[in-house]
Design a protein around this motif. Structure first.
Motif, PDB file in Angstrom:
ATOM      1  N   UNK A 230       0.857  -1.351   0.087  1.00 18.20           N
ATOM      2  CA  UNK A 230      -0.073   0.172   0.154  1.00 18.20           C
ATOM      3  C   UNK A 230       0.940   1.367   0.128  1.00 18.20           C
ATOM      4  N   UNK A 231       2.163   1.305  -0.359  1.00  9.94           N
ATOM      5  CA  UNK A 231       3.080   2.445  -0.496  1.00  9.94           C
ATOM      6  C   UNK A 231       2.175   3.771  -1.217  1.00  9.94           C
ATOM      7  N   UNK A 232       1.973   4.766  -0.678  1.00  8.06           N
ATOM      8  CA  UNK A 232       1.364   6.014  -1.305  1.00  8.06           C
ATOM      9  C   UNK A 232       2.417   6.462  -2.385  1.00  8.06           C
ATOM     10  N   UNK A 233       1.895   6.802  -3.527  1.00  3.64           N
ATOM     11  CA  UNK A 233       2.748   7.577  -4.578  1.00  3.64           C
ATOM     12  C   UNK A 233       2.365   9.113  -3.895  1.00  3.64           C
ATOM     13  N   UNK A 234       3.446   9.896  -4.066  1.00  3.29           N
ATOM     14  CA  UNK A 234       3.153  11.429  -3.590  1.00  3.29           C
ATOM     15  C   UNK A 234       3.088  11.591  -2.047  1.00  3.29           C
ATOM     16  N   UNK A 235       3.512  10.703  -1.234  1.00  6.73           N
ATOM     17  CA  UNK A 235       3.709  11.015   0.147  1.00  6.73           C
ATOM     18  C   UNK A 235       5.143  10.431   0.438  1.00  6.73           C
ATOM     19  N   UNK A 236       6.055  11.754   0.547  1.00  7.20           N
ATOM     20  CA  UNK A 236       5.427  13.329   0.512  1.00  7.20           C
ATOM     21  C   UNK A 236       5.799  13.657  -1.072  1.00  7.20           C
ATOM     22  N   UNK A 237       5.681  14.737  -1.294  1.00  3.97           N
ATOM     23  CA  UNK A 237       5.655  15.298  -2.615  1.00  3.97           C
ATOM     24  C   UNK A 237       6.662  16.694  -2.700  1.00  3.97           C
ATOM     25  N   UNK A 238       7.370  16.893  -3.674  1.00  2.00           N
ATOM     26  CA  UNK A 238       8.150  18.207  -3.630  1.00  2.00           C
ATOM     27  C   UNK A 238       7.489  19.230  -4.532  1.00  2.00           C
ATOM     28  N   UNK A 239       6.994  20.245  -4.120  1.00  4.80           N
ATOM     29  CA  UNK A 239       6.257  21.163  -4.703  1.00  4.80           C
ATOM     30  C   UNK A 239       7.380  22.248  -5.160  1.00  4.80           C
ATOM     31  N   UNK A 240       7.311  22.499  -6.465  1.00  2.00           N
ATOM     32  CA  UNK A 240       8.568  23.535  -7.414  1.00  2.00           C
ATOM     33  C   UNK A 240       7.906  24.617  -7.799  1.00  2.00           C
ATOM     34  N   UNK A 241       8.612  25.686  -7.714  1.00  2.00           N
ATOM     35  CA  UNK A 241       8.198  26.918  -8.625  1.00  2.00           C
ATOM     36  C   UNK A 241       9.060  26.803  -9.794  1.00  2.00           C
ATOM     37  N   UNK A 242       8.477  26.563 -11.100  1.00  2.00           N
ATOM     38  CA  UNK A 242       9.078  26.576 -12.131  1.00  2.00           C
ATOM     39  C   UNK A 242       8.581  27.391 -13.187  1.00  2.00           C
ATOM     40  N   UNK A 243       9.251  27.670 -14.312  1.00  2.00           N
ATOM     41  CA  UNK A 243       8.839  28.508 -15.392  1.00  2.00           C
ATOM     42  C   UNK A 243       7.580  27.841 -16.337  1.00  2.00           C
ATOM     43  N   UNK A 244       7.792  26.593 -16.170  1.00  2.00           N
ATOM     44  CA  UNK A 244       6.719  25.784 -17.123  1.00  2.00           C
ATOM     45  C   UNK A 244       7.087  24.313 -16.518  1.00  2.00           C
ATOM     46  N   UNK A 245       6.020  23.366 -17.064  1.00  2.00           N
ATOM     47  CA  UNK A 245       6.295  22.025 -16.980  1.00  2.00           C
ATOM     48  C   UNK A 245       7.191  21.269 -17.963  1.00  2.00           C
ATOM     49  N   UNK A 246       8.302  21.575 -17.721  1.00  2.00           N
ATOM     50  CA  UNK A 246       9.311  21.040 -18.647  1.00  2.00           C
ATOM     51  C   UNK A 246      10.571  20.579 -17.738  1.00  2.00           C
ATOM     52  N   UNK A 247      11.162  19.563 -18.185  1.00  2.00           N
ATOM     53  CA  UNK A 247      12.252  19.053 -17.696  1.00  2.00           C
ATOM     54  C   UNK A 247      13.257  20.011 -17.243  1.00  2.00           C
TER      55      UNK A 247
END
Length: 505
Positions: free
Chosen positions: A364-381
């Motif tokens: 039952x390992x949850x994906x996204x626990x935890x998660x890193x929330x990033x301020x980025x110019x766009x959703x690109x690599x």
């Protein structure tokens, strides 16, 4: 043919020790196939038995002479697990394979690794067991790689079976990789989980299952991070979409700690066969960066064998402070990172941002626990990696928790997470944290002196906390959101925390 008696004498006394400049390795006697069947069809099998004593080198190589005309190579193995006294490590044996190009560190010969997750694997041109790289089975000396992770006092008795199948080589499929950008929202906060395992290493979920769970967890990006293999890179393209950016990487699992390579070029393999004493980590850290990725030591104070980080942080682009559901070793990692921040604030030297990831393997390992929330110019690599590298990020336990953290000074000066507020030492500074989704939690403002301000959030979990200070009093400030303590006076588990805002010139 099966020639067990001939190969039963692979004992330590008959091996030669190879000092390679990295982790010591042993090479066994060569396994040859005696062409008992026509080379244009059929199969041949050889079985090798041996025993590895306690103190064996990290890697043992079994050379296999592969003739021409082989369509598929298949390897299986078993080993004994005798009872051991309490507190004594038992037997654990990992496995992988290198092709005729050899076993040199960082070379082209790597064809796959499954650690202890599988007892057999195959490789052919069009397909391979998850964790292994499809491609032609060319003639030459291949090497089955055995990794005695731990060895019982009685020794580690093993049996390796190698089967060659002859016939025409199937047509090889060209790999397809996920795109390096998703639709995005322009400059915004994007949520990601950069440490996840699928069935391409020791996880149990398929890429499709992981992608579905990532979307359900509110994630905008994830990173493929299989143990010691890049085999999954070619299997993520169809799971990407306008709403999910999929980065490619690897969890490099050495005997002195693990490091996650985030966002490398497709097909990048990072070797793991060295210890801190071998002085090789810096080379491979630079290889990760040359491939466009980030170097992130994972769970640096984890208690599993070989997991505790021993290479130092001089080559790190970020550090995984929070790994999976919050535990005491995460608290130690947080404290260690906090001490490093104080040093950076005092000396003006480079600081290392923190991040968090799930390290999820299976239900039952949850994906996204935890998660890193990033301020980025766009959703690109490129934009996501820039944001992580700059420390423009915070870590939250789920998509429900959101933070906005900043510091303001006179004349309209303002700085956000990962930035510096350039004010005189005695200028007043207002630190402000806005929180949503953290019910029954407490906010703490942490500086180079420790926790200097705390306040309980309303029962709704949403609220704003402000604090006044100066750069002379606090060289940096970061925010924590904590659940109620279970064992006061120890603090409760994190619900979220930020990277710092630095104060002063």
């Amino acid at each position: 043919m099966c020639n067990e008696e001939e190969h039963a004498g692979h004992a330590m006394a008959r091996r030669g020790l190879l000092v390679t400049g990295a982790a010591a390795a042993l090479t066994l006697g060569t396994v040859s196939f005696a062409s008992a069947v026509p080379r244009d069809s059929g199969k041949e099998t050889e079985v090798v038995r041996g025993t590895l004593p306690p103190g064996s080198p990290d890697y043992v190589y079994l050379p296999v002479e592969v003739p021409s005309g082989v369509r598929e190579i298949r390897v299986s193995y078993v080993y004994e697990k005798p009872a051991v006294p309490a507190g004594t490590a038992g037997n654990a044996l990992d496995i992988g394979i290198f092709d005729e190009r050899g076993t040199g560190l960082g070379g082209d010969g790597f064809r796959g690794w499954s650690g202890g997750a599988r007892k057999e694997f195959f490789i052919r041109a069009d397909e391979a067991t998850p964790g292994y790289i499809p491609g032609p089975v060319r003639a030459g000396t291949w090497y089955v790689a055995l990794g005695p992770y731990t060895v019982a006092p009685q020794g580690l008795a093993y049996e390796v079976t190698v089967t060659l199948t002859y016939g025409p080589t199937p047509e090889r499929q060209q790999p397809v990789h996920p795109p390096e950008r998703a639709k995005g929202r322009g400059r915004s906060w994007y949520r990601g989980d950069c440490h996840i395992h699928s069935w391409y290493s020791d996880g149990r979920r398929t890429p499709a299952e992981i992608a579905a769970l990532a979307r359900a967890a509110g994630l905008d990006f994830i990173n493929s991070s299989e143990h010691n293999t890049h085999a999954a890179h070619a299997h993520w393209a169809k799971e990407a979409g306008d709403d999910l950016l999929i980065l490619l990487g690897e969890e490099v699992t050495t005997r002195n700690g693990h490091v996650v390579a985030i966002g490398t070029d497709p097909g990048t393999f990072v070797d793991w066969r060295y210890r801190a004493r071998d002085n090789r980590f810096g080379h491979y850290a630079r290889e990760i960066r040359r491939a466009g990725g980030l170097v992130v030591p994972a769970h640096p104070h984890a208690t599993c064998i070989g997991c505790n980080w021993k290479f130092g942080f001089g080559e790190a682009d970020a550090v995984e402070v929070w790994n999976g559901p919050y535990t005491p070793d995460d608290e130690v990692s947080l404290a260690d990172w906090d001490s490093a921040l104080a040093l950076a604030a005092r000396t003006g030297k480079r600081w290392i941002p923190a991040m968090g990831s799930s390290d999820a393997h299976r239900d039952p390992d949850p994906i996204g626990t935890p998660q890193t929330v990033v301020l980025a110019d766009d959703l690109t690599r490129e934009a996501i990696l820039d944001g992580i590298r700059a420390g423009r990020s915070y870590v939250a336990e789920s998509k429900d928790v959101s933070l906005s953290f900043s510091a303001t000074g006179g004349r309209g000066r303002h700085a956000g997470i990962g930035e510096r507020l350039r004010v005189a030492d005695d200028d007043p500074v207002t630190v402000r944290l806005e929180v949503t989704g953290a019910s029954d939690c407490t906010v703490r403002f942490v500086t180079d002196q420790g926790v200097l301000h705390s306040a309980a959030l309303p029962g709704s979990g949403s609220g704003t906390v402000e604090w006044r200070t100066t750069a002379q009093y606090a060289g940096h400030v970061r925010a924590e959101v904590r659940h109620a303590p279970v064992m006061p006076p120890l603090p409760g588990a994190l619900a979220a925390f930020t990277n710092p805002v630095f104060l002063g010139r």
